[in-house]
Design a protein around this motif. Structure first.
Motif, mmCIF file in Angstrom:
data_model
loop_
_atom_site.group_PDB
_atom_site.id
_atom_site.type_symbol
_atom_site.label_atom_id
_atom_site.label_comp_id
_atom_site.label_asym_id
_atom_site.label_seq_id
_atom_site.Cartn_x
_atom_site.Cartn_y
_atom_site.Cartn_z
ATOM 1 N N TYR A 9 0.864 -1.171 0.000
ATOM 2 C CA TYR A 9 0.000 0.000 0.000
ATOM 3 C C TYR A 9 0.901 1.222 0.000
ATOM 4 O O TYR A 9 1.733 1.381 0.892
ATOM 5 N N LEU A 10 0.797 2.058 -1.022
ATOM 6 C CA LEU A 10 1.570 3.287 -1.067
ATOM 7 C C LEU A 10 0.679 4.399 -0.531
ATOM 8 O O LEU A 10 -0.368 4.690 -1.096
ATOM 9 N N ASP A 11 1.081 4.970 0.586
ATOM 10 C CA ASP A 11 0.322 5.992 1.299
ATOM 11 C C ASP A 11 0.908 7.360 0.977
ATOM 12 O O ASP A 11 1.993 7.705 1.441
ATOM 13 N N SER A 12 0.202 8.129 0.160
ATOM 14 C CA SER A 12 0.652 9.474 -0.189
ATOM 15 C C SER A 12 0.430 10.389 1.001
ATOM 16 O O SER A 12 -0.685 10.538 1.485
ATOM 17 N N LEU A 13 1.491 10.989 1.499
ATOM 18 C CA LEU A 13 1.412 11.864 2.667
ATOM 19 C C LEU A 13 1.474 13.330 2.275
ATOM 20 O O LEU A 13 1.650 14.189 3.132
ATOM 21 N N SER A 14 1.346 13.611 0.995
ATOM 22 C CA SER A 14 1.395 15.003 0.562
ATOM 23 C C SER A 14 0.407 15.222 -0.575
ATOM 24 O O SER A 14 -0.063 14.285 -1.205
ATOM 25 N N SER A 15 0.110 16.477 -0.803
ATOM 26 C CA SER A 15 -0.783 16.827 -1.896
ATOM 27 C C SER A 15 -0.050 17.726 -2.884
ATOM 28 O O SER A 15 -0.623 18.633 -3.455
ATOM 29 N N VAL A 41 -2.518 4.156 -3.157
ATOM 30 C CA VAL A 41 -2.635 3.101 -4.158
ATOM 31 C C VAL A 41 -2.369 1.745 -3.510
ATOM 32 O O VAL A 41 -1.395 1.587 -2.771
ATOM 33 N N VAL A 42 -3.236 0.776 -3.772
ATOM 34 C CA VAL A 42 -2.986 -0.611 -3.368
ATOM 35 C C VAL A 42 -2.234 -1.273 -4.512
ATOM 36 O O VAL A 42 -2.615 -1.156 -5.679
ATOM 37 N N LEU A 43 -1.142 -1.949 -4.170
ATOM 38 C CA LEU A 43 -0.301 -2.629 -5.155
ATOM 39 C C LEU A 43 -0.323 -4.127 -4.849
ATOM 40 O O LEU A 43 0.513 -4.626 -4.102
ATOM 41 N N PRO A 44 -1.296 -4.859 -5.406
ATOM 42 C CA PRO A 44 -1.436 -6.281 -5.088
ATOM 43 C C PRO A 44 -0.450 -7.155 -5.866
ATOM 44 O O PRO A 44 0.017 -6.783 -6.941
ATOM 45 N N ASN A 50 13.769 -6.282 -6.975
ATOM 46 C CA ASN A 50 14.108 -4.878 -6.755
ATOM 47 C C ASN A 50 13.117 -3.970 -7.474
ATOM 48 O O ASN A 50 12.735 -4.250 -8.617
ATOM 49 N N TYR A 51 12.749 -2.881 -6.808
ATOM 50 C CA TYR A 51 11.813 -1.906 -7.359
ATOM 51 C C TYR A 51 12.420 -0.521 -7.300
ATOM 52 O O TYR A 51 13.251 -0.233 -6.442
ATOM 53 N N GLN A 52 11.967 0.344 -8.211
ATOM 54 C CA GLN A 52 12.428 1.725 -8.236
ATOM 55 C C GLN A 52 11.218 2.636 -8.430
ATOM 56 O O GLN A 52 10.375 2.386 -9.299
ATOM 57 N N ILE A 53 11.132 3.688 -7.613
ATOM 58 C CA ILE A 53 10.097 4.712 -7.769
ATOM 59 C C ILE A 53 10.761 5.941 -8.357
ATOM 60 O O ILE A 53 11.761 6.436 -7.834
ATOM 61 N N ARG A 54 10.206 6.418 -9.459
ATOM 62 C CA ARG A 54 10.696 7.640 -10.101
ATOM 63 C C ARG A 54 9.640 8.729 -9.937
ATOM 64 O O ARG A 54 8.472 8.513 -10.231
ATOM 65 N N LEU A 55 10.053 9.897 -9.471
ATOM 66 C CA LEU A 55 9.163 11.037 -9.309
ATOM 67 C C LEU A 55 9.517 12.100 -10.339
ATOM 68 O O LEU A 55 10.699 12.342 -10.603
ATOM 69 N N GLU A 56 8.486 12.708 -10.915
ATOM 70 C CA GLU A 56 8.692 13.771 -11.892
ATOM 71 C C GLU A 56 7.731 14.904 -11.597
ATOM 72 O O GLU A 56 6.563 14.667 -11.283
ATOM 73 N N THR A 61 11.285 19.649 -11.837
ATOM 74 C CA THR A 61 11.517 19.765 -10.403
ATOM 75 C C THR A 61 10.386 19.072 -9.644
ATOM 76 O O THR A 61 9.289 18.908 -10.156
ATOM 77 N N THR A 62 10.666 18.645 -8.419
ATOM 78 C CA THR A 62 9.638 17.975 -7.631
ATOM 79 C C THR A 62 9.213 18.763 -6.408
ATOM 80 O O THR A 62 8.117 18.580 -5.919
ATOM 81 N N GLY A 63 10.051 19.622 -5.874
ATOM 82 C CA GLY A 63 9.697 20.313 -4.647
ATOM 83 C C GLY A 63 9.588 19.321 -3.505
ATOM 84 O O GLY A 63 10.217 18.266 -3.504
ATOM 85 N N SER A 64 8.745 19.619 -2.525
ATOM 86 C CA SER A 64 8.593 18.753 -1.353
ATOM 87 C C SER A 64 7.487 17.728 -1.578
ATOM 88 O O SER A 64 6.454 18.044 -2.154
ATOM 89 N N TYR A 65 7.719 16.523 -1.103
ATOM 90 C CA TYR A 65 6.724 15.459 -1.173
ATOM 91 C C TYR A 65 7.064 14.424 -0.116
ATOM 92 O O TYR A 65 8.178 14.385 0.399
ATOM 93 N N SER A 66 6.086 13.592 0.219
ATOM 94 C CA SER A 66 6.355 12.480 1.130
ATOM 95 C C SER A 66 5.332 11.375 0.895
ATOM 96 O O SER A 66 4.211 11.625 0.465
ATOM 97 N N PHE A 67 5.762 10.153 1.158
ATOM 98 C CA PHE A 67 4.898 8.981 1.059
ATOM 99 C C PHE A 67 5.535 7.869 1.870
ATOM 100 O O PHE A 67 6.678 7.965 2.283
ATOM 101 N N ARG A 68 4.765 6.823 2.121
ATOM 102 C CA ARG A 68 5.324 5.643 2.782
ATOM 103 C C ARG A 68 4.747 4.410 2.106
ATOM 104 O O ARG A 68 3.662 4.445 1.526
#
Length: 92
Positions: A9-15, A41-44, A50-56, A61-68
């Motif tokens: 479960y990817l928990d977005s902690l920012s908007s 997002v639920v990731l079943p 190995n996994y990689q998360i790419r932010l764009e 630029t991405t500025g501030s963000y957070s997730f768990r």
């Protein structure tokens, strides 16, 4: 890195507006260009490897963000029709 297959479960902690994320793993792209502000997002059935998360973000630029990322196997099971008591932790 996942040692064995699991549900996540990817928990977005920012908007943060305009930031997208893409998740790629051993089987290729799992989720592509999902907006962080669109929520969790639920990731079943995520396979081991190995996994990689790419932010764009806008303009590269991405500025501030957070997730768990949470392992759903660690969640407390709920039984429909059974009362649950306690407190919910509210952050922020």
């Amino acid at each position: 890195t996942l040692g064995s297959a699991t549900d996540l479960y990817l928990d977005s902690l920012s908007s943060a507006g305009g930031i997208t994320w893409t998740l790629e793993g051993p089987g290729g792209i799992v989720l592509s260009s999902h907006f962080l502000e669109n929520g969790d997002v639920v990731l079943p059935n995520m396979i081991a490897g190995n996994y990689q998360i790419r932010l764009e973000g806008p303009g590269g630029t991405t500025g501030s963000y957070s997730f768990r990322v949470l392992n759903l196997a660690s969640a407390t099971a709920l039984t429909p029709g059974t009362a649950v008591s306690g407190l919910l932790a509210i952050e922020g």
